[in-house]
Design an enzyme around this catalytic site. Structure first.
Site, PDB file in Angstrom:
ATOM      1  N   ARG A  15       0.811  -1.302   0.118  1.00  0.00           N
ATOM      2  CA  ARG A  15      -0.002   0.010   0.097  1.00  0.00           C
ATOM      3  C   ARG A  15       0.836   1.244  -0.061  1.00  0.00           C
ATOM      4  O   ARG A  15       2.172   0.959   0.188  1.00  0.00           O
ATOM      5  CB  ARG A  15      -0.896   0.099   1.189  1.00  0.00           C
ATOM      6  N   TYR A  94      -1.166   5.054  10.531  1.00  0.00           N
ATOM      7  CA  TYR A  94      -1.716   3.887  11.619  1.00  0.00           C
ATOM      8  C   TYR A  94      -0.310   3.707  12.490  1.00  0.00           C
ATOM      9  O   TYR A  94       0.837   3.576  12.107  1.00  0.00           O
ATOM     10  CB  TYR A  94      -1.833   2.468  10.974  1.00  0.00           C
ATOM     11  N   HIS A  96      -0.908   1.876  16.194  1.00  0.00           N
ATOM     12  CA  HIS A  96      -1.020   0.728  16.873  1.00  0.00           C
ATOM     13  C   HIS A  96       0.017   0.822  18.076  1.00  0.00           C
ATOM     14  O   HIS A  96       0.749  -0.247  18.165  1.00  0.00           O
ATOM     15  CB  HIS A  96      -1.143  -0.476  16.305  1.00  0.00           C
ATOM     16  N   GLU A 118      -5.914   5.173  13.651  1.00  0.00           N
ATOM     17  CA  GLU A 118      -6.921   4.324  14.192  1.00  0.00           C
ATOM     18  C   GLU A 118      -7.616   4.691  15.327  1.00  0.00           C
ATOM     19  O   GLU A 118      -8.667   4.325  15.645  1.00  0.00           O
ATOM     20  CB  GLU A 118      -6.405   2.865  14.648  1.00  0.00           C
ATOM     21  N   SER A 134     -10.836  -2.061   8.171  1.00  0.00           N
ATOM     22  CA  SER A 134     -11.578  -3.151   8.859  1.00  0.00           C
ATOM     23  C   SER A 134     -12.391  -3.807   8.015  1.00  0.00           C
ATOM     24  O   SER A 134     -12.522  -5.146   8.114  1.00  0.00           O
ATOM     25  CB  SER A 134     -12.181  -2.509  10.048  1.00  0.00           C
ATOM     26  N   VAL A 267      -7.419 -10.924  13.678  1.00  0.00           N
ATOM     27  CA  VAL A 267      -7.662  -9.602  12.942  1.00  0.00           C
ATOM     28  C   VAL A 267      -7.297  -8.441  13.779  1.00  0.00           C
ATOM     29  O   VAL A 267      -6.956  -7.419  13.287  1.00  0.00           O
ATOM     30  CB  VAL A 267      -9.085  -9.465  12.167  1.00  0.00           C
ATOM     31  N   ASP A 270      -2.773  -6.367  14.971  1.00  0.00           N
ATOM     32  CA  ASP A 270      -2.272  -5.261  15.271  1.00  0.00           C
ATOM     33  C   ASP A 270      -2.400  -4.676  16.799  1.00  0.00           C
ATOM     34  O   ASP A 270      -1.199  -3.846  16.836  1.00  0.00           O
ATOM     35  CB  ASP A 270      -2.830  -4.272  14.285  1.00  0.00           C
ATOM     36  N   LYS A 279       0.815 -14.603  17.704  1.00  0.00           N
ATOM     37  CA  LYS A 279       2.128 -13.657  17.384  1.00  0.00           C
ATOM     38  C   LYS A 279       2.105 -13.396  15.963  1.00  0.00           C
ATOM     39  O   LYS A 279       1.564 -14.134  14.918  1.00  0.00           O
ATOM     40  CB  LYS A 279       3.274 -14.759  17.784  1.00  0.00           C
ATOM     41  N   ASN A 300      -0.725  -7.152   8.625  1.00  0.00           N
ATOM     42  CA  ASN A 300      -1.030  -5.949   7.605  1.00  0.00           C
ATOM     43  C   ASN A 300      -1.938  -6.804   6.715  1.00  0.00           C
ATOM     44  O   ASN A 300      -1.708  -6.812   5.298  1.00  0.00           O
ATOM     45  CB  ASN A 300      -0.101  -5.324   7.084  1.00  0.00           C
TER      46      ASN A 300
END
Length: 372
Positions: A15, A94, A96, A118, A134, A267, A270, A279, A300
């Site tokens: 991306r 992002y 996280h 986020e 999401s 999911v 992150d 993990k 990702n």
């Protein structure tokens, strides 16, 4: 303002933080845009598209970080990128931070003003910059889970939709938010038997009213969760506490109650993951086994469909990006409390409570950070 967009360097991350359309809009607003060469190639945007949009092409990431007043990315900055950040610079991406103390301390030491996609909010209490990814991750979860279920990958060898005379896969989705809803819709569309667990009765009522014929709903008590996980062929972890570490909803001990070769798709990885045995993995090595249970924990996931993800993310971030560039971060955040909710660090201070709680760090209220 000088806006910079470096090429993503996380493993198999294709991306890019700015689309050519976003660059064109920023230039039209009087800003200059600097794109690292080949930054958009993985998403199908060659340098020529950015040049046509009025952006300049930089030869290196070092040039982008050195010249730009605002850095726009997709994934959290890696260690080499964090070393290039400086006080007075804006980082918009992002982050996280809750499960990542190393990144948090590096951002604080740099003094950068970091605004996390986020944790930006909207009037309805949603997370508008997290929602597009999401949606993508939710729709991908059954797809990658069905691949992991194949026997050659260590799975049970169960086909999602079954065939005439043979039952379909049993899929349990923990969390009925954006990720969970999209995961349930796709899994049901593949022919699986799907149950969604959530602790919000209003959300369960909504899901039942809208999707009642497609999948079932259950309240996410410990007992119901344990019962359904034990019978599942696939469990999708789709829980979210904005900005905070994800709760652990399936313990190591519970794996022994599951069917051998069942699949866990996390999911929430992150934010640290919602299974005790999770993990982070990569697209290169996406799965591993613990006690005979296959885990898919790619951090990702939307990067696998880079073009769709980049365009969806760019549509969502563009208004906020332009506000930050047009007004400067202080004025933009003063004018929009929802954007202010995205402020995670400024001038060496942590400004997001959930991260401070997760990492046991002092937090400065973001309203006070505006005065620094």
């Amino acid at each position: 303002m000088q806006i910079g967009c470096p090429k993503e360097i996380k493993a198999q991350e294709y991306r890019v933080g700015m689309t050519p359309n976003a660059a064109r809009e920023a230039v039209a607003h009087g800003h200059t845009v600097l794109i690292e060469t080949n930054a958009g190639a993985g998403a199908g945007f060659p340098d020529e598209d950015y040049i046509e949009a009025g952006a300049r092409i930089a030869d290196s990431a070092e040039q982008v970080f050195a010249e730009a007043e605002m850095i726009v990315k997709v994934k959290e900055p890696q260690a080499v990128e964090r070393a290039r950040l400086r006080e007075g610079q804006i980082l918009f991406t992002y982050l996280h931070l809750a499960p990542d103390p190393d990144q948090t301390h590096d951002l604080l030491n740099s003094g950068v003003t970091a605004i996390a996609y986020e944790t930006v909010t909207d009037r309805s209490g949603g997370l508008p910059l997290l929602a597009p990814m999401s949606e993508v991750a939710g729709r991908l979860a059954p797809q990658v889970g069905s691949w992991a279920l194949q026997k050659a990958n260590g799975g049970r060898g169960v086909l999602m939709g079954g065939v005439p005379g043979v039952g379909p896969a049993n899929v349990v989705v923990i969390g009925g938010g954006v990720v969970g809803t999209h995961a349930a819709r796709i899994a049901a569309g593949m022919g699986a038997e799907v149950t969604v667990l959530d602790m919000s009765l209003p959300r369960l009522r909504y899901l039942d009213d809208v999707f009642g014929q497609q999948f079932r709903t259950r309240y996410a008590s410990r007992g119901n969760t344990a019962e359904l996980v034990a019978t599942a062929d696939m469990v999708v972890g789709a829980v979210l506490i904005p900005g905070a570490a994800a709760p652990k909803l399936v313990s190591r001990e519970q794996l022994s109650t599951m069917k051998p070769g069942a699949v866990l798709v996390d999911v929430a990885i992150d934010q640290g993951g919602c299974f005790e045995t999770s993990k982070a993995t990569t697209h290169q090595k996406p799965i591993y086994e613990v006690d005979g249970i296959v885990h898919y924990c790619v951090a990702n996931m939307p990067g696998a469909v880079a073009r769709t993800s980049t365009i969806a993310l760019g549509n969502a971030t563009m208004p906020f990006l332009l506000a930050l560039a047009d007004k400067g971060w202080r004025q933009a955040c003063e004018d929009d409390t929802h954007l202010l909710a995205g402020l995670n660090t400024h001038a060496g201070k942590l400004t997001y409570y959930a991260v401070g709680k997760a990492l046991d760090l002092d937090v400065l209220a973001p309203q006070l950070a505006l005065k620094l």
